[in-house]
Design an enzyme around this catalytic site. Sequence first.
Site, PDB file in Angstrom:
ATOM      1  N   LYS A  35       0.828  -1.207   0.000  1.00 41.15           N
ATOM      2  CA  LYS A  35       0.000   0.000   0.000  1.00 41.15           C
ATOM      3  C   LYS A  35       0.869   1.268   0.000  1.00 41.15           C
ATOM      4  O   LYS A  35       0.648   2.201  -0.774  1.00 41.15           O
ATOM      5  CB  LYS A  35      -0.903  -0.006   1.247  1.00 41.15           C
ATOM      6  N   CYS A  82      -3.589  10.992   1.404  1.00 44.95           N
ATOM      7  CA  CYS A  82      -2.880   9.728   1.157  1.00 44.95           C
ATOM      8  C   CYS A  82      -1.501   9.971   0.563  1.00 44.95           C
ATOM      9  O   CYS A  82      -0.486   9.686   1.190  1.00 44.95           O
ATOM     10  CB  CYS A  82      -3.693   8.878   0.190  1.00 44.95           C
TER      11      CYS A  82
END
Length: 431
Positions: A215, A269
């Site tokens: 991720k 993010c």
Amino acid sequence: MVSDSELQVAVLGLGYIGLPTAAVIARTGAKVLGVDVHAHVVDTVNSGRVHIEEIDLDALVSGVVARGNLRASLQIEPADVFVVAVPTPFGDNHAPDIGYVLKAATTIAIVLKAGDVVILESTSPVGTTEKVAELLAKLRPDLKVPGHCTGSADVAIAYCPERVLPGRILVELIDNDRVIGGITPRCARKALQFYRRFVRGACVTTTAKAAEMTKLSENAFRDVNIAFANELSLVADQMGVDVWEVIRLANRHPRVNILSPGPGVGGHCIAVDPWFLVSAAPDQTPLIRTAREVNDGKVEHVIARACAMLEADPTVRAACLGLAFKANIDDFRESPALKVATALAERFGARVSIVEPYASTLPAAFDGSGSALIDVDSALESCDTLIVLVDHEIFRSIPLEERVGKQVYDTRGIWPDQPHPAPGEPLRLAS
Ligand code: SAJ
């Protein structure tokens, strides 16, 4: 595993990821409880409404709440599957803060029972899922927790990062491939059974640590590539070359795919996650750190450039087009556009107007600045300078004839037909 209609799922954190995830799971017929620490979020969801803007989410939530498949609460209740989607911000020195994740695990520990599956979806530093397992083992010594017991564990613990793009969340929740990392292979298989209920994409199993790093790598990859584009925009500007044209041409090469420069990288993010890698391995990450610095530096560059335009001529009235962190969404978190616009408003007050179709009022950061929120038409009538900060569709569609005679600083490259500057005239700056 139990059938869809009997499955009880608790989703902890009803934010941009948790609420859509809860609603999509509820649509399969499972009984979903959304747990959040904010009473207004719980009340809003229970009334069938949403507190965030995301395409088609309002209709989905209102449907699953009306059918009794989704409800929200401040309190945890027993469930078969627990999905954790809480924030993981960074603190001082960009060190990740997993406090909300551990708090969620502490909450789950209250009701955890043999047979349950605990899945962490929050973007997390490598090793976080193991810390969750360690905490659960400590809080529930009566249960056999994977990694902390011999023989078969009573519960399964896995990491499965969300990968959805704001604006396409409901589509990508179903269609994207998922990486599922278990504390043990058995944990991964248990979590896989759960995701297969609503994911059409491939579900690939691995270890929890590999899934965590995957991720972080995805978002660092994007950050590094955007930094390359942003650096090119500075070089092109220095050389008097149109960076958008260069990128269009370079991308005709079959193995080149340069991303788009912009006013910097925003959102919760890509501007955050690469730091999780840097902070874990500072000596091994000069490239990832530099990319972060290049992208953050681009915001400062745009502010300086726009300030110079306003300073050069005190009669200039500028409109900042957009505040969101990217196109066609209402999310202003870590937004470079917001940073540029507030810096200009603070410095030039009423000479700077703001256009943001996704806001009904200006954020508090503009209080006392004298800047006003106006619509596109008013901006085109009253402002001689347009500073494009977000590539919202409504801005893209402004035709050339409505921009004639205006000074344009297009940080997003939305108007390829904007005339090139006459010598000495900064009509179409890219950076
Ligand atoms: N941006 C550019 N140039 C580009 C692309 C993006 O300047 O060519 C800027 C955007 O304007 C924005 C920022 O980067 O300010 C981030 O936007 P984004 O669309 O790249 O990504 P996010 O933050 O909306 O979502 C990302 C996605 N990750 C990847 O594409 C690898 C998404 O799939 C993740 O689920 C999400 O982060 C997340 O939650 O981690």
